[in-house]
Scaffold this motif. Structure first.
Motif, PDB file in Angstrom:
ATOM      1  N   LEU A  22       6.408   9.253  -6.047  1.00  0.00           N
ATOM      2  CA  LEU A  22       4.993   8.984  -5.838  1.00  0.00           C
ATOM      3  C   LEU A  22       4.766   7.942  -4.757  1.00  0.00           C
ATOM      4  CD1 LEU A  22       2.073   9.450  -6.712  1.00  0.00           C
ATOM      5  CD2 LEU A  22       2.382   7.628  -8.419  1.00  0.00           C
ATOM      6  N   ASP A  23       5.491   6.811  -4.830  1.00  0.00           N
ATOM      7  CA  ASP A  23       5.204   5.798  -3.827  1.00  0.00           C
ATOM      8  C   ASP A  23       5.883   6.085  -2.495  1.00  0.00           C
ATOM      9  OD1 ASP A  23       7.233   3.299  -5.543  1.00  0.00           O
ATOM     10  OD2 ASP A  23       7.844   4.761  -4.048  1.00  0.00           O
ATOM     11  N   ALA A  24       6.773   7.107  -2.457  1.00  0.00           N
ATOM     12  CA  ALA A  24       7.309   7.547  -1.168  1.00  0.00           C
ATOM     13  C   ALA A  24       6.295   8.389  -0.422  1.00  0.00           C
ATOM     14  CB  ALA A  24       8.604   8.327  -1.369  1.00  0.00           C
ATOM     15  N   LEU A  25       5.458   9.098  -1.170  1.00  0.00           N
ATOM     16  CA  LEU A  25       4.456   9.958  -0.554  1.00  0.00           C
ATOM     17  C   LEU A  25       3.240   9.178  -0.069  1.00  0.00           C
ATOM     18  CD1 LEU A  25       4.571  12.964  -3.045  1.00  0.00           C
ATOM     19  CD2 LEU A  25       5.510  12.873  -0.732  1.00  0.00           C
ATOM     20  N   TYR A  26       3.044   7.989  -0.624  1.00  0.00           N
ATOM     21  CA  TYR A  26       1.898   7.166  -0.237  1.00  0.00           C
ATOM     22  C   TYR A  26       2.391   5.814   0.242  1.00  0.00           C
ATOM     23  CZ  TYR A  26      -0.775  10.686  -2.740  1.00  0.00           C
ATOM     24  OH  TYR A  26      -1.312  11.865  -3.150  1.00  0.00           O
ATOM     25  N   PRO A  27       1.800   5.257   1.298  1.00  0.00           N
ATOM     26  CA  PRO A  27       2.258   3.971   1.815  1.00  0.00           C
ATOM     27  C   PRO A  27       1.926   2.840   0.852  1.00  0.00           C
ATOM     28  CG  PRO A  27       0.244   4.646   2.917  1.00  0.00           C
ATOM     29  CD  PRO A  27       0.685   5.815   2.081  1.00  0.00           C
ATOM     30  N   LEU A  28       2.759   1.805   0.895  1.00  0.00           N
ATOM     31  CA  LEU A  28       2.472   0.615   0.103  1.00  0.00           C
ATOM     32  C   LEU A  28       1.160  -0.004   0.569  1.00  0.00           C
ATOM     33  CD1 LEU A  28       5.897  -1.245  -0.189  1.00  0.00           C
ATOM     34  CD2 LEU A  28       4.476  -0.452  -2.077  1.00  0.00           C
ATOM     35  N   GLU A  29       0.407  -0.538  -0.384  1.00  0.00           N
ATOM     36  CA  GLU A  29      -0.816  -1.256  -0.060  1.00  0.00           C
ATOM     37  C   GLU A  29      -0.660  -2.709  -0.444  1.00  0.00           C
ATOM     38  OE1 GLU A  29      -4.145   0.552  -1.929  1.00  0.00           O
ATOM     39  OE2 GLU A  29      -4.142   2.313  -0.618  1.00  0.00           O
ATOM     40  N   CYS A  30      -1.165  -3.597   0.402  1.00  0.00           N
ATOM     41  CA  CYS A  30      -1.100  -5.029   0.124  1.00  0.00           C
ATOM     42  C   CYS A  30      -1.916  -5.330  -1.129  1.00  0.00           C
ATOM     43  CB  CYS A  30      -1.627  -5.817   1.315  1.00  0.00           C
ATOM     44  SG  CYS A  30      -1.744  -7.608   0.996  1.00  0.00           S
ATOM     45  N   ALA A  31      -1.313  -6.065  -2.044  1.00  0.00           N
ATOM     46  CA  ALA A  31      -1.999  -6.426  -3.286  1.00  0.00           C
ATOM     47  C   ALA A  31      -3.155  -7.381  -3.028  1.00  0.00           C
ATOM     48  CB  ALA A  31      -1.006  -7.068  -4.255  1.00  0.00           C
ATOM     49  N   GLY A  32      -3.125  -8.053  -1.885  1.00  0.00           N
ATOM     50  CA  GLY A  32      -4.185  -9.003  -1.580  1.00  0.00           C
ATOM     51  C   GLY A  32      -5.378  -8.404  -0.868  1.00  0.00           C
ATOM     52  N   CYS A  33      -5.122  -7.662   0.220  1.00  0.00           N
ATOM     53  CA  CYS A  33      -6.226  -7.177   1.058  1.00  0.00           C
ATOM     54  C   CYS A  33      -6.338  -5.660   1.104  1.00  0.00           C
ATOM     55  CB  CYS A  33      -6.087  -7.726   2.470  1.00  0.00           C
ATOM     56  SG  CYS A  33      -4.647  -7.083   3.367  1.00  0.00           S
ATOM     57  N   GLY A  34      -5.346  -4.948   0.571  1.00  0.00           N
ATOM     58  CA  GLY A  34      -5.401  -3.490   0.576  1.00  0.00           C
ATOM     59  C   GLY A  34      -4.859  -2.846   1.831  1.00  0.00           C
ATOM     60  N   GLY A  35      -4.398  -3.641   2.776  1.00  0.00           N
ATOM     61  CA  GLY A  35      -3.801  -3.083   3.977  1.00  0.00           C
ATOM     62  C   GLY A  35      -2.505  -2.365   3.664  1.00  0.00           C
ATOM     63  N   SER A  36      -2.084  -1.445   4.503  1.00  0.00           N
ATOM     64  CA  SER A  36      -0.895  -0.642   4.219  1.00  0.00           C
ATOM     65  C   SER A  36       0.347  -1.235   4.859  1.00  0.00           C
ATOM     66  CB  SER A  36      -1.098   0.792   4.710  1.00  0.00           C
ATOM     67  OG  SER A  36      -1.254   0.828   6.108  1.00  0.00           O
ATOM     68  N   GLY A  37       1.492  -0.901   4.278  1.00  0.00           N
ATOM     69  CA  GLY A  37       2.777  -1.275   4.849  1.00  0.00           C
ATOM     70  C   GLY A  37       3.631  -2.146   3.965  1.00  0.00           C
ATOM     71  N   LYS A  38       3.045  -3.144   3.292  1.00  0.00           N
ATOM     72  CA  LYS A  38       3.792  -4.051   2.431  1.00  0.00           C
ATOM     73  C   LYS A  38       2.985  -4.331   1.183  1.00  0.00           C
ATOM     74  CE  LYS A  38       6.068  -6.726   6.136  1.00  0.00           C
ATOM     75  NZ  LYS A  38       6.241  -8.112   6.671  1.00  0.00           N
ATOM     76  N   VAL A  39       3.695  -4.727   0.111  1.00  0.00           N
ATOM     77  CA  VAL A  39       2.976  -5.085  -1.103  1.00  0.00           C
ATOM     78  C   VAL A  39       2.230  -6.406  -0.936  1.00  0.00           C
ATOM     79  CG1 VAL A  39       4.878  -6.319  -2.240  1.00  0.00           C
ATOM     80  CG2 VAL A  39       3.142  -5.150  -3.623  1.00  0.00           C
ATOM     81  N   ILE A  40       2.721  -7.264  -0.035  1.00  0.00           N
ATOM     82  CA  ILE A  40       1.995  -8.468   0.381  1.00  0.00           C
ATOM     83  C   ILE A  40       2.137  -8.554   1.895  1.00  0.00           C
ATOM     84  CG2 ILE A  40       1.798 -10.981   0.242  1.00  0.00           C
ATOM     85  CD1 ILE A  40       2.931 -10.876  -2.554  1.00  0.00           C
ATOM     86  N   CYS A  41       1.042  -8.382   2.608  1.00  0.00           N
ATOM     87  CA  CYS A  41       1.094  -8.385   4.074  1.00  0.00           C
ATOM     88  C   CYS A  41       1.359  -9.790   4.597  1.00  0.00           C
ATOM     89  CB  CYS A  41      -0.208  -7.831   4.658  1.00  0.00           C
ATOM     90  SG  CYS A  41      -1.636  -8.920   4.474  1.00  0.00           S
ATOM     91  N   ASP A  42       1.675  -9.889   5.885  1.00  0.00           N
ATOM     92  CA  ASP A  42       2.022 -11.178   6.476  1.00  0.00           C
ATOM     93  C   ASP A  42       0.873 -12.175   6.366  1.00  0.00           C
ATOM     94  OD1 ASP A  42       4.453 -10.078   7.105  1.00  0.00           O
ATOM     95  OD2 ASP A  42       3.967  -9.707   9.215  1.00  0.00           O
TER      96      ASP A  42
END
Length: 248
Positions: A22-42
């Protein structure tokens, strides 16, 4: 060809990368801002709630004194809890995503954060082990988040890792639904055993979990390890609940 057969190669690559289908088919979303790529963006990582003193030198809970009331009155079997963050904000949401949201792919980044902290703040340890999960709950969730974090930390810090050092002897109720330290302690009492006592005799153990709340689960694990002859048990978690904000 069925959908599941078409997805088989994707599943295989996902598992190699430590991700569920499931999470391979969808990109990770930042837990803080919802941006994609990491669970916590920079950007959100710069605003993480770092654990700051004053706190209890044993359990890391907020305390104006060297020992909090709980540690002063009842003592602890673990030698101490250490963590980089307060259980708040983006790190709290990221832990919840890993623990309850099925976002297994969050584990590498969170494990690296924990490894970075341990490298900067070393603990005495001959081996690293995760807080265990009962087999029935593991089947329901699909993985033990503490294992994912502990394995990552052990690999990064070059410390031997032992996944099955501890085992759950019975299933306990979820600690998240309990508000008092007494109820949490009663819930986990006598629920953990050391698989092979000879593995821990005179060894220094670093016990890894995602979050420390009252410390009841960590304490019952430490008790089992100490009774089996462990020389020390330090607990390493991503966050500590109930600790104060910087400047409060």
């Amino acid at each position: 060809m069925s959908l599941m057969r078409r997805l088989a190669p994707v599943r295989g690559l996902a598992e190699q990368a430590g991700r569920t289908l499931l999470d391979a088919l969808y990109p990770l979303e930042c837990a803080g801002c919802g941006g994609s790529g990491k669970v916590i963006c920079d950007r959100c990582a710069e605003e993480l709630p770092w654990l700051a003193p004053p706190y209890c030198v044993v359990c890391a809970a907020s305390s104006e004194f060297e020992l909090c009331q709980a540690c002063a009155q009842s003592g602890r079997r673990f030698d101490g809890i250490r963590a980089p963050f307060r259980y708040d904000g983006s790190i709290r949401q990221a832990i919840l995503a890993l623990k309850y949201g099925g976002i297994k792919a969050a584990a590498p980044q969170l494990g690296d954060m924990l490894a970075d902290y341990l490298e900067a703040n070393p603990l005495s340890g001959d081996l690293i082990a995760p807080v265990p999960m009962h087999s029935s709950r593991r089947r329901e969730r699909g993985y033990n988040q503490a294992e994912l974090l502990a394995r990552r930390v052990a690999g990064r810090c070059d410390i031997p890792y032992q996944a099955d050092l501890l085992a759950r002897t019975r299933r306990v109720d979820p600690q998240a639904g309990m508000t008092s330290a007494a109820s949490r302690a009663t819930n986990v009492a006598d629920s953990v055993a050391v698989s092979r006592p000879s593995d821990v005799h005179d060894r220094q153990v670093i016990l890894v979990d995602d979050v420390a709340t009252t410390g009841s689960t960590l304490d019952i694990c430490a008790s089992a390890l100490k009774e089996a002859g462990a020389a020390s048990v330090w607990c390493l978690t991503l966050a500590v609940a109930g600790s104060r904000r910087t400047g409060e």
